[in-house]
Design a protein around this motif. Structure first.
Motif, short mmCIF file in Angstrom:
data_model
loop_
_atom_site.label_atom_id
_atom_site.label_comp_id
_atom_site.label_asym_id
_atom_site.label_seq_id
_atom_site.Cartn_x
_atom_site.Cartn_y
_atom_site.Cartn_z
N UNK A 74 0.81 -1.22 0.00
CA UNK A 74 0.00 0.00 0.00
C UNK A 74 0.84 1.27 0.00
N UNK A 75 1.99 1.24 0.63
CA UNK A 75 2.85 2.42 0.73
C UNK A 75 3.84 2.55 -0.42
N UNK A 76 3.87 1.62 -1.34
CA UNK A 76 4.91 1.64 -2.37
C UNK A 76 4.95 2.93 -3.16
N UNK A 77 3.82 3.57 -3.42
CA UNK A 77 3.79 4.84 -4.13
C UNK A 77 3.49 6.00 -3.20
N UNK A 78 3.17 5.72 -1.96
CA UNK A 78 2.77 6.77 -1.04
C UNK A 78 3.90 7.44 -0.30
N UNK A 79 5.08 6.90 -0.36
CA UNK A 79 6.21 7.49 0.35
C UNK A 79 7.02 8.30 -0.65
N UNK A 80 6.98 9.61 -0.50
CA UNK A 80 7.69 10.51 -1.41
C UNK A 80 8.82 11.18 -0.66
N UNK A 81 10.02 10.89 -1.02
CA UNK A 81 11.16 11.50 -0.37
C UNK A 81 11.39 12.91 -0.91
N UNK A 82 11.80 13.82 -0.04
CA UNK A 82 12.13 15.18 -0.44
C UNK A 82 13.63 15.26 -0.73
N UNK A 83 13.97 15.93 -1.82
CA UNK A 83 15.38 16.15 -2.16
C UNK A 83 15.57 17.59 -2.60
N UNK A 84 16.74 18.12 -2.31
CA UNK A 84 17.11 19.44 -2.79
C UNK A 84 17.84 19.28 -4.12
N UNK A 85 17.99 20.35 -4.90
CA UNK A 85 18.76 20.25 -6.15
C UNK A 85 20.18 19.73 -5.93
N UNK A 102 11.85 6.51 -9.94
CA UNK A 102 11.63 6.88 -8.54
C UNK A 102 10.87 8.20 -8.45
N UNK A 103 9.71 8.16 -7.84
CA UNK A 103 8.86 9.34 -7.65
C UNK A 103 9.30 10.02 -6.36
N UNK A 104 9.63 11.32 -6.43
CA UNK A 104 10.07 12.05 -5.24
C UNK A 104 9.72 13.52 -5.37
N UNK A 105 10.01 14.28 -4.31
CA UNK A 105 9.72 15.71 -4.27
C UNK A 105 11.03 16.49 -4.40
N UNK A 106 11.03 17.48 -5.28
CA UNK A 106 12.18 18.35 -5.47
C UNK A 106 11.76 19.75 -5.03
N UNK A 107 12.52 20.35 -4.13
CA UNK A 107 12.14 21.66 -3.62
C UNK A 107 13.25 22.67 -3.68
N UNK A 108 12.86 23.92 -3.79
CA UNK A 108 13.81 25.03 -3.81
C UNK A 108 13.10 26.29 -4.29
N UNK A 138 16.22 26.02 -7.97
CA UNK A 138 17.58 26.16 -7.44
C UNK A 138 17.56 26.23 -5.92
N UNK A 139 18.66 25.81 -5.33
CA UNK A 139 18.84 25.98 -3.90
C UNK A 139 19.98 26.96 -3.63
N UNK A 140 20.38 27.67 -4.66
CA UNK A 140 21.46 28.63 -4.54
C UNK A 140 22.81 28.05 -4.93
N UNK A 141 22.92 26.74 -4.90
CA UNK A 141 24.18 26.09 -5.27
C UNK A 141 24.05 25.34 -6.59
N UNK A 142 22.91 24.68 -6.79
CA UNK A 142 22.70 23.86 -7.98
C UNK A 142 21.34 24.22 -8.59
#
Length: 152
Positions: free
Chosen positions: A33-44, A56-62, A82-86
């Motif tokens: 049930x959680x296979x698609x429900x867990x979205x990891x957050x990553x920065x650039x 891999x489905x994930x969250x990208x923020x900046x 961008x996160x200011x570096x990438x």
């Protein structure tokens, strides 16, 4: 008497075995049930250091880079996070129109896949008001030394 003890022991083993089997099935169903429900957050920066798998489905923020929004057909558009570096190029391929508060220089979180050096966003989260920024984006910007408190 000896047969009665053996029967109790056998019954106890059967109950414990059944409970273990039920627990294993429950854990498997929860994982499925959680296979698609867990979205990891990553920065650039994290994406640039270790690119995730294309499926891999994930969250990208900046922050949305100034001058980077380019409109395409329909509701699709391109921009850079961008996160200011990438900086990571993003192509919004979702079905919903751009959020009203989605602007250049503002924090955002895009949900989707990183493929061929570009993030394909299916969903976008924008700020709620002029001062709001997602906590994960603030933490990322603080780590790179780019964050400026809007109240200062």
């Amino acid at each position: 008497m000896a047969g009665l003890k053996s029967l109790k022991k056998r019954r106890r083993i059967q109950v414990l075995g059944g409970a273990a089997l039920a627990l294993a099935v429950a854990v498997a169903l929860i994982g499925y049930g959680f296979r698609d429900g867990i979205n990891l957050y990553r920065s650039p920066t994290q994406v640039a250091e270790a690119a995730p798998a294309p499926d891999e489905y994930f969250q990208l923020g900046g922050l949305v880079k100034e001058g980077s929004i380019i409109n395409r057909d329909g509701v699709a558009f391109d921009f850079v996070i961008t996160d200011g570096a990438v900086e990571i190029p993003v192509a919004y391929i979702g079905r919903d129109p751009r959020p009203d508060l989605f602007k250049e220089g503002q924090g955002t979180i895009a949900k989707g896949y990183f493929r061929d050096g570009r993030f394909e966003a299916q969903n976008l989260l924008a700020k709620h008001d002029e001062t709001y920024m997602p906590r994960e984006v603030i933490d990322t910007l603080k780590d790179t030394g780019v964050y400026q408190d809007p109240n200062s």
